[in-house]
Design an enzyme around this catalytic site. Structure first.
Site, PDB file in Angstrom:
ATOM      1  N   ILE A 161       0.847  -1.208   0.000  1.00  0.00           N
ATOM      2  CA  ILE A 161       0.000   0.000   0.000  1.00  0.00           C
ATOM      3  C   ILE A 161       0.876   1.249   0.000  1.00  0.00           C
ATOM      4  O   ILE A 161       0.604   2.209  -0.728  1.00  0.00           O
ATOM      5  CB  ILE A 161      -0.958  -0.020   1.217  1.00  0.00           C
ATOM      6  CG1 ILE A 161      -1.894  -1.231   1.109  1.00  0.00           C
ATOM      7  CG2 ILE A 161      -1.766   1.272   1.289  1.00  0.00           C
ATOM      8  CD1 ILE A 161      -2.717  -1.511   2.373  1.00  0.00           C
ATOM      9  N   ALA A 242      -2.802   3.125   8.915  1.00  0.00           N
ATOM     10  CA  ALA A 242      -2.182   1.849   9.305  1.00  0.00           C
ATOM     11  C   ALA A 242      -3.062   1.127  10.318  1.00  0.00           C
ATOM     12  O   ALA A 242      -3.953   0.355   9.960  1.00  0.00           O
ATOM     13  CB  ALA A 242      -0.793   2.109   9.850  1.00  0.00           C
ATOM     14  N   ARG A 243      -2.827   1.404  11.566  1.00  0.00           N
ATOM     15  CA  ARG A 243      -3.614   0.831  12.661  1.00  0.00           C
ATOM     16  C   ARG A 243      -3.589   1.832  13.805  1.00  0.00           C
ATOM     17  O   ARG A 243      -2.596   2.546  13.990  1.00  0.00           O
ATOM     18  CB  ARG A 243      -2.979  -0.460  13.174  1.00  0.00           C
ATOM     19  CG  ARG A 243      -3.375  -1.715  12.427  1.00  0.00           C
ATOM     20  CD  ARG A 243      -4.798  -2.158  12.744  1.00  0.00           C
ATOM     21  NE  ARG A 243      -5.155  -3.388  12.071  1.00  0.00           N
ATOM     22  CZ  ARG A 243      -5.653  -3.484  10.833  1.00  0.00           C
ATOM     23  NH1 ARG A 243      -5.875  -2.404  10.116  1.00  0.00           N
ATOM     24  NH2 ARG A 243      -5.949  -4.663  10.313  1.00  0.00           N
ATOM     25  N   GLU A 272     -10.241   1.994  18.855  1.00  0.00           N
ATOM     26  CA  GLU A 272     -11.440   2.176  18.041  1.00  0.00           C
ATOM     27  C   GLU A 272     -12.434   1.020  18.258  1.00  0.00           C
ATOM     28  O   GLU A 272     -12.002  -0.089  18.572  1.00  0.00           O
ATOM     29  CB  GLU A 272     -11.063   2.293  16.549  1.00  0.00           C
ATOM     30  CG  GLU A 272     -10.434   1.044  15.967  1.00  0.00           C
ATOM     31  CD  GLU A 272      -9.986   1.229  14.515  1.00  0.00           C
ATOM     32  OE1 GLU A 272      -9.280   2.211  14.206  1.00  0.00           O
ATOM     33  OE2 GLU A 272     -10.361   0.363  13.695  1.00  0.00           O
ATOM     34  N   HIS A 290     -12.340   3.980   9.854  1.00  0.00           N
ATOM     35  CA  HIS A 290     -11.624   2.791   9.374  1.00  0.00           C
ATOM     36  C   HIS A 290     -12.265   2.247   8.078  1.00  0.00           C
ATOM     37  O   HIS A 290     -12.733   1.099   8.035  1.00  0.00           O
ATOM     38  CB  HIS A 290     -11.594   1.703  10.459  1.00  0.00           C
ATOM     39  CG  HIS A 290     -10.464   0.724  10.284  1.00  0.00           C
ATOM     40  ND1 HIS A 290      -9.815   0.122  11.321  1.00  0.00           N
ATOM     41  CD2 HIS A 290      -9.872   0.233   9.157  1.00  0.00           C
ATOM     42  CE1 HIS A 290      -8.879  -0.696  10.869  1.00  0.00           C
ATOM     43  NE2 HIS A 290      -8.897  -0.634   9.545  1.00  0.00           N
TER      44      HIS A 290
HETATM   45  C1  GLV Z   1      -7.924  -3.029   7.231  1.00  0.00           C
HETATM   46  O1  GLV Z   1      -7.522  -2.272   8.057  1.00  0.00           O
HETATM   47  C2  GLV Z   1      -7.232  -4.229   6.869  1.00  0.00           C
HETATM   48  O2  GLV Z   1      -6.257  -4.606   7.551  1.00  0.00           O
HETATM   49  O3  GLV Z   1      -7.641  -4.858   5.891  1.00  0.00           O
END
Ligand code: GLV
Length: 335
Positions: A161, A242-243, A272, A290
């Protein structure tokens, strides 16, 4: 042939449930829209007798859950990030794990770029102003933001990504691209992307727009915290797709409030779906729930891939025994 029982622990497309139903007895308590607030206890209870489970980025699959669900043979996620699944514990128990890479790369990169642009060009802030009926006259500096074209794009985490974001910046927006990643790309790959490797501090110091795309792990927890934010340019933006937990949201809120950072775009949050309430009061942050991979075709492709993995992992369908994106295929080969 015995039909395995599987649990679909999230809402999913009706077509995917139907496809799973061709091979398994399917328990889908969320149907296509509902939510179940899984606790370890409710998940354990529901998984009794199940050989497989379809999940997304939640709930947690750890050693305790595996020990309590001895029939479980496969955990297939429709997310690319799998920090909710203890891969080592699954491998130790011979449980196949799969994620859903590749199919979401371009859609997620589109969204990351859009979020970065929205933060830089103050899109949501100015829309709120307009909707509130506060637009009375034109002014030369009305919602003047930061330029994106030609500015330096910094990518923290140059995987699939991150690379897709770098391509968008370099080819579409004429941006010099710098990146930091634990492992450096080959010089051919760097040349193709038009991206230059720098150390993390240089990335933070030199980026006009920093986009964060690293997987979450103990090592990446608060990878960008107060000290890192202090290195960034006051005119810079930070985008996190990301996270939650990779960025220290509390420290970020302080930096944004004190205008030590121009703006931020956040699609993921620590804890979250709850989020740090300080973020809600700030005009210079764009907040989304998200949804970076959420185009319908991509979400469908992610769900299809997860279902294909589950079907193959449990020995059904044309790819029986060879789930296409297994993370620990050795558990099936007996190696
Ligand atoms: C989304 O956050 C994923 O990891 O697909």
């Amino acid at each position: 042939m015995k039909r395995h029982h599987v649990l679909v622990a999230m809402p999913v497309f009706a077509e995917v449930l139907a496809q799973l139903g061709e091979h398994f007895e399917v328990d889908a308590p969320c149907g296509i829209r509902d939510t179940v607030e899984w606790t370890p206890e409710t998940l354990t209870a529901r998984l009794q007798g199940c050989a497989g489970m379809l999940v997304a980025g939640t709930p947690r699959v750890d050693a305790a859950l595996l020990a309590a669900c001895p029939d479980l043979r496969a955990v297939c996620s429709m997310a690319v990030g799998y920090n909710n699944i203890d891969l080592a514990a699954c491998t130790a128990r011979g449980v196949l794990v799969s994620n859903a890479p590749d199919v979401l790369t371009e859609t997620t990169a589109d969204f990351g770029f859009a979020l970065m642009m929205a933060a830089a060009r103050r899109i949501t802030e100015s829309e709120r102003f307009l909707r509130a009926g506060r637009w009375t006259h034109w002014s030369y500096d009305l919602f003047a933001g930061a330029d994106v074209h030609g500015a330096t794009l910094g990518v923290l985490g140059m995987g699939r990504i991150g690379s897709a974001i770098a391509r968008r910046g370099a080819l579409g927006f004429g941006m010099p691209v710098i990146y930091h990643n634990r492992s450096r790309l080959s010089s051919e790959a760097e040349q193709q992307l038009g991206a230059r490797w720098v150390d993390k501090d240089e990335l933070l110091r030199c980026s006009d727009h920093l986009v964060i795309v690293v997987p979450y792990s103990a090592a990446s927890h608060h990878l960008v915290g107060a000290a890192e934010l202090a290195l960034m340019k006051p005119g810079a933006t930070l985008t996190n797709i990301a996270r939650g937990g990779v960025v220290d949201d509390a420290a970020l809120a302080v930096a944004l409030r004190e205008h030590r950072l121009f703006a931020a775009g956040l699609d993921v949050f620590e804890g979250e779906p709850a989020l740090n309430p300080d973020l809600l009061d700030l005009p210079n942050v764009v907040l989304t729930p998200h949804i970076a991979s959420a185009s319908l075709p991509t979400r469908r492709a992610m769900a299809d891939l997860a279902a294909s993995n589950l079907i193959a992992a449990l020995g059904r369908g044309p790819a029986a025994g060879k789930p296409p994106t297994a993370l620990n295929p050795q558990v099936l080969s007996g190696a």
